[in-house]
Design a protein around this motif. Structure first.
Motif, mmCIF file in Angstrom:
data_model
loop_
_atom_site.group_PDB
_atom_site.id
_atom_site.type_symbol
_atom_site.label_atom_id
_atom_site.label_comp_id
_atom_site.label_asym_id
_atom_site.label_seq_id
_atom_site.Cartn_x
_atom_site.Cartn_y
_atom_site.Cartn_z
ATOM 1 N N ALA A 1 0.849 -1.198 0.000
ATOM 2 C CA ALA A 1 0.000 0.000 0.000
ATOM 3 C C ALA A 1 0.879 1.240 0.000
ATOM 4 C CB ALA A 1 -0.934 -0.018 1.205
ATOM 5 N N ALA A 2 1.959 1.197 -0.752
ATOM 6 C CA ALA A 2 2.926 2.296 -0.724
ATOM 7 C C ALA A 2 3.017 3.031 -2.056
ATOM 8 C CB ALA A 2 4.300 1.773 -0.319
ATOM 9 N N GLY A 3 2.065 2.779 -2.947
ATOM 10 C CA GLY A 3 2.096 3.463 -4.242
ATOM 11 C C GLY A 3 1.555 4.875 -4.129
ATOM 12 N N GLY B 1 -0.481 6.175 -6.707
ATOM 13 C CA GLY B 1 -1.756 6.251 -7.419
ATOM 14 C C GLY B 1 -1.823 7.374 -8.441
ATOM 15 N N THR B 2 -0.746 7.571 -9.181
ATOM 16 C CA THR B 2 -0.691 8.713 -10.130
ATOM 17 C C THR B 2 -1.781 8.658 -11.192
ATOM 18 O OG1 THR B 2 1.442 7.627 -10.484
ATOM 19 C CG2 THR B 2 1.430 10.003 -10.563
ATOM 20 N N ARG B 3 -2.063 7.465 -11.697
ATOM 21 C CA ARG B 3 -3.040 7.394 -12.783
ATOM 22 C C ARG B 3 -4.443 7.738 -12.301
ATOM 23 N NH1 ARG B 3 -0.994 1.630 -14.860
ATOM 24 N NH2 ARG B 3 -0.429 1.555 -12.659
ATOM 25 N N GLN C 1 -4.944 3.364 -2.359
ATOM 26 C CA GLN C 1 -5.051 2.352 -1.293
ATOM 27 C C GLN C 1 -5.885 2.855 -0.104
ATOM 28 O OE1 GLN C 1 -2.405 3.887 -2.467
ATOM 29 N NE2 GLN C 1 -0.684 3.982 -1.057
ATOM 30 N N GLU D 1 10.494 3.572 -3.693
ATOM 31 C CA GLU D 1 10.114 4.324 -4.894
ATOM 32 C C GLU D 1 9.320 3.475 -5.891
ATOM 33 O OE1 GLU D 1 12.105 7.716 -7.548
ATOM 34 O OE2 GLU D 1 12.510 7.300 -5.444
ATOM 35 N N ARG E 1 7.526 -0.312 -7.070
ATOM 36 C CA ARG E 1 6.815 -1.414 -6.426
ATOM 37 C C ARG E 1 7.815 -2.450 -5.917
ATOM 38 N NH1 ARG E 1 5.071 -6.498 -7.239
ATOM 39 N NH2 ARG E 1 2.944 -7.069 -6.619
ATOM 40 N N SER F 1 9.245 -1.595 -2.669
ATOM 41 C CA SER F 1 8.302 -1.793 -1.565
ATOM 42 C C SER F 1 8.245 -3.265 -1.160
ATOM 43 C CB SER F 1 6.899 -1.312 -1.963
ATOM 44 O OG SER F 1 6.908 0.084 -2.156
ATOM 45 N N SER G 1 -2.615 -3.961 -2.743
ATOM 46 C CA SER G 1 -3.827 -3.555 -2.019
ATOM 47 C C SER G 1 -4.844 -2.916 -2.960
ATOM 48 C CB SER G 1 -3.484 -2.585 -0.889
ATOM 49 O OG SER G 1 -3.015 -1.369 -1.423
HETATM 50 N N1 CTP Z 1 2.929 -0.054 -4.770
HETATM 51 C C1 CTP Z 1 3.768 0.046 -3.657
HETATM 52 N N2 CTP Z 1 4.918 0.785 -3.748
HETATM 53 C C2 CTP Z 1 5.250 1.428 -4.889
HETATM 54 C C3 CTP Z 1 4.415 1.325 -6.018
HETATM 55 C C4 CTP Z 1 3.249 0.563 -5.936
HETATM 56 O O1 CTP Z 1 3.457 -0.532 -2.614
HETATM 57 N N3 CTP Z 1 6.356 2.164 -4.908
HETATM 58 C C5 CTP Z 1 1.674 -0.805 -4.646
HETATM 59 C C6 CTP Z 1 0.443 0.071 -4.845
HETATM 60 O O2 CTP Z 1 0.053 0.668 -3.606
HETATM 61 C C7 CTP Z 1 -0.582 -0.887 -5.411
HETATM 62 C C8 CTP Z 1 0.262 -1.984 -6.072
HETATM 63 O O3 CTP Z 1 1.613 -1.771 -5.663
HETATM 64 O O4 CTP Z 1 -1.393 -1.467 -4.435
HETATM 65 C C9 CTP Z 1 0.127 -1.994 -7.577
HETATM 66 O O5 CTP Z 1 0.663 -0.820 -8.128
HETATM 67 P P1 CTP Z 1 -0.126 0.208 -9.049
HETATM 68 O O6 CTP Z 1 -1.469 -0.298 -9.400
HETATM 69 O O7 CTP Z 1 0.794 0.647 -10.115
HETATM 70 O O8 CTP Z 1 -0.369 1.422 -7.990
HETATM 71 P P2 CTP Z 1 0.331 2.828 -7.920
HETATM 72 O O9 CTP Z 1 1.766 2.699 -8.236
HETATM 73 O O10 CTP Z 1 -0.052 3.438 -6.617
HETATM 74 O O11 CTP Z 1 -0.431 3.627 -9.083
HETATM 75 P P3 CTP Z 1 0.221 4.415 -10.318
HETATM 76 O O12 CTP Z 1 1.108 3.439 -11.026
HETATM 77 O O13 CTP Z 1 -0.955 4.873 -11.125
HETATM 78 O O14 CTP Z 1 0.994 5.554 -9.701
#
Ligand code: CTP
Ligand code: MG
Length: 237
Positions: free
Chosen positions: A14-16, A18-20, A31, A93, A95, A98, A118
């Motif tokens: 749950a560390a993303g 969520g840019t999109r 998340q 930074e 996934r 993380s 998540s």
């Molecule tokens: N995630 C994470 N750490 C990151 C990037 C992603 O824990 N540095 C987690 C996100 O919280 C998400 C999962 O990996 O639950 C799948 O990633 P994605 O759907 O790409 O989420 P985000 O990276 O948050 O969204 P975006 O790519 O649109 O920024």
């Protein structure tokens, strides 16, 4: 080969950022989006905790609020009531960073691990159980995969370059389950050799056989504004 693994843990990513979805969600990281009375990440935590083979959970939150979320998980969500061990750590930074931090937070005795996005709040207890069963039967890596329904083409800019054979293509989901030691080794290799991947199996495949089991169509990843709109429609009905 039947070899029940010691302590199986889940890593709830749950560390993303969520840019999109940022614009559509008013800047709330996905998340944390509220769905049926709980943030998205909490739905997965509850489902994991209901599966008998799950011993504990590592929650991976963004570095800037991991401390605050640890308190929230303890006092507000009452994580102790889930009946599993738990830990919190800060993500990185990418996934894969993380996941690596999450692996670092696991206890030494943890023999198997399920890495879960998540952003997939609809994961079912049944699927988690099937992944654990496959690990216990001897698979070293197991992932849920679904047949693709669209015809998939490779494009070069806006020109179609090739049509791929749909029969051998799969869309893969999380949770992805591995022997803990194998996933750790894969992450070490990735770090040393600069592999950039979007899921954990992509690393492990280079070291060992990964088994694909039937995923679930309902196990969608909330990714785009359209996914969010669908979630909101469901919430009011
Ligand atoms: N995630 C994470 N750490 C990151 C990037 C992603 O824990 N540095 C987690 C996100 O919280 C998400 C999962 O990996 O639950 C799948 O990633 P994605 O759907 O790409 O989420 P985000 O990276 O948050 O969204 P975006 O790519 O649109 O920024
Ligand atoms: Mg992302």
């Amino acid at each position: 080969m039947d070899r029940p693994l010691n302590d199986i843990w889940g890593i709830i990513l749950a560390a993303g950022s969520g840019t999109r979805l940022a614009e559509a969600s008013g800047g709330v990281r996905k998340q944390y989006l509220e769905y049926k009375g709980a943030p998205l990440f909490w739905h997965s935590a509850r489902t994991f905790s209901r599966v008998a083979g799950v011993k504990g959970l590592v929650f991976v939150f963004p570095p800037d609020d991991a401390k605050a979320m640890e308190k929230e998980v303890r006092h507000f969500f009452k994580v102790e009531d889930l009946g599993v061990e738990w830990r919190v750590c800060a993500g990185g930074e990418r996934r894969q960073d993380s996941v690596r931090n999450g692996l670092g937070a696991l206890p030494r005795a943890c023999g198997g691990v399920l890495v879960h996005d998540s952003a997939r709040p609809f994961v079912s207890a049944g699927m988690i159980s099937r992944l654990i069963d496959a690990l216990n039967e001897g698979a070293r890596g197991v992932i849920p995969a679904v047949e693709v329904t669209d015809t998939i083409k490779r494009v070069d800019g806006d020109t179609v370059a090739e049509t791929l054979d749909r029969a051998v293509l799969r869309g893969v989901q999380t949770p992805q389950a591995f022997e803990t030691a194998l996933l750790l080794e894969a992450h070490e290799r990735a770090e040393a050799e600069g592999w950039e991947v979007t899921d954990d199996a992509s690393m492990v495949e280079r070291l060992a056989e990964v088994r694909a089991i039937e995923g679930e169509r309902g196990n969608v990843k909330i990714t785009t504004p359209e996914d969010l709109a669908r979630l909101e429609e469901e919430r009011v009905t």
